[in-house]
Design a protein around this motif. Structure first.
Motif, mmCIF file in Angstrom:
data_model
loop_
_atom_site.group_PDB
_atom_site.id
_atom_site.type_symbol
_atom_site.label_atom_id
_atom_site.label_comp_id
_atom_site.label_asym_id
_atom_site.label_seq_id
_atom_site.Cartn_x
_atom_site.Cartn_y
_atom_site.Cartn_z
ATOM 1 N N PHE A 79 0.843 -1.207 0.069
ATOM 2 C CA PHE A 79 -0.077 0.021 0.074
ATOM 3 C C PHE A 79 0.862 1.231 0.029
ATOM 4 N N ALA A 80 1.882 1.295 0.825
ATOM 5 C CA ALA A 80 2.918 2.453 0.864
ATOM 6 C C ALA A 80 3.449 2.600 -0.587
ATOM 7 N N ARG A 81 3.818 1.634 -1.251
ATOM 8 C CA ARG A 81 4.435 1.634 -2.533
ATOM 9 C C ARG A 81 3.228 1.982 -3.605
ATOM 10 N N GLU A 82 1.990 1.757 -3.337
ATOM 11 C CA GLU A 82 0.982 2.197 -4.170
ATOM 12 C C GLU A 82 0.956 3.684 -4.298
ATOM 13 N N LEU A 83 0.853 4.201 -2.955
ATOM 14 C CA LEU A 83 0.680 5.774 -2.595
ATOM 15 C C LEU A 83 1.966 6.478 -3.265
ATOM 16 N N ARG A 110 7.186 3.784 6.419
ATOM 17 C CA ARG A 110 7.190 3.036 5.237
ATOM 18 C C ARG A 110 7.182 4.190 3.814
ATOM 19 N N ILE A 111 6.400 5.040 3.940
ATOM 20 C CA ILE A 111 6.042 5.887 2.923
ATOM 21 C C ILE A 111 7.243 6.549 2.653
ATOM 22 N N ARG A 112 8.232 7.251 3.887
ATOM 23 C CA ARG A 112 9.157 7.926 3.555
ATOM 24 C C ARG A 112 10.191 7.224 2.872
ATOM 25 N N ARG A 113 10.604 5.759 2.978
ATOM 26 C CA ARG A 113 11.444 5.099 2.507
ATOM 27 C C ARG A 113 11.063 4.922 1.023
ATOM 28 N N LEU A 114 9.866 4.691 0.695
ATOM 29 C CA LEU A 114 9.669 4.502 -0.808
ATOM 30 C C LEU A 114 9.538 5.758 -1.806
ATOM 31 N N LEU A 115 9.272 6.992 -1.021
ATOM 32 C CA LEU A 115 9.312 8.110 -2.021
ATOM 33 C C LEU A 115 10.474 8.464 -2.821
#
Length: 146
Positions: A79-83, A110-115
């Motif tokens: 989900f974090a990757r999708e966002l 999680r979001i921070r790592r994937l942005l």
């Protein structure tokens, strides 16, 4: 969208809402998009039953989905990757100028790592709180944006 657009992403590991306002947060927040990831809310037993995903786990050791809460963690990452992919595409279209993210600490990480680096440069503020169940009209009073 107009120059000076501020986006506010409010969510957790299973749902998120994206709002837009002007960069000074003087306009009302407008809902841009809602995201739902039902797998993040499923029980561990239900997720294990769905474990026919060849991409789950690693080549070295047991698949992460077989570890305690492993499948749930995979779904949170998905989900974090999708966002983050959505935000990347929006950045490329120049849909926003600045971004505020409000999420519980674990999901925020999680979001921070994937942005991507280019989206991270647009992040004005991170708020480590779960406001996903707060009514939209109350969010501007809860989420600091300036």
């Amino acid at each position: 969208m107009a120059n000076g657009t501020l986006w506010i992403l409010v969510g957790n590991a299973s749902r998120a809402r994206l709002f837009a306002t002007d960069a000074k947060a003087e306009e009302d927040w407008r809902l841009v998009e809602e995201f739902h990831h039902d797998e993040s809310r499923a029980r561990q037993a239900e997720l294990i039953e769905q474990a026919d995903n060849p991409n789950a786990g690693t080549l070295h050791g047991p698949p992460a989905e077989n570890e305690p809460n492993g499948r749930r963690e995979l779904e949170h990452d998905r989900f974090a990757r999708e966002l983050s992919v959505f935000l990347d595409k929006a950045h490329d279209r120049r849909d926003f100028d600045k971004l505020v993210i409000a999420a519980p600490p674990g999901f925020l990480g999680r979001i921070r790592r994937l942005l991507s680096a280019r989206v991270r440069q647009r992040v004005l503020l991170d708020v480590d709180s779960d406001y996903s169940n707060v009514p939209a009209k109350e969010l501007p009073n809860r989420v600091p944006v300036i």
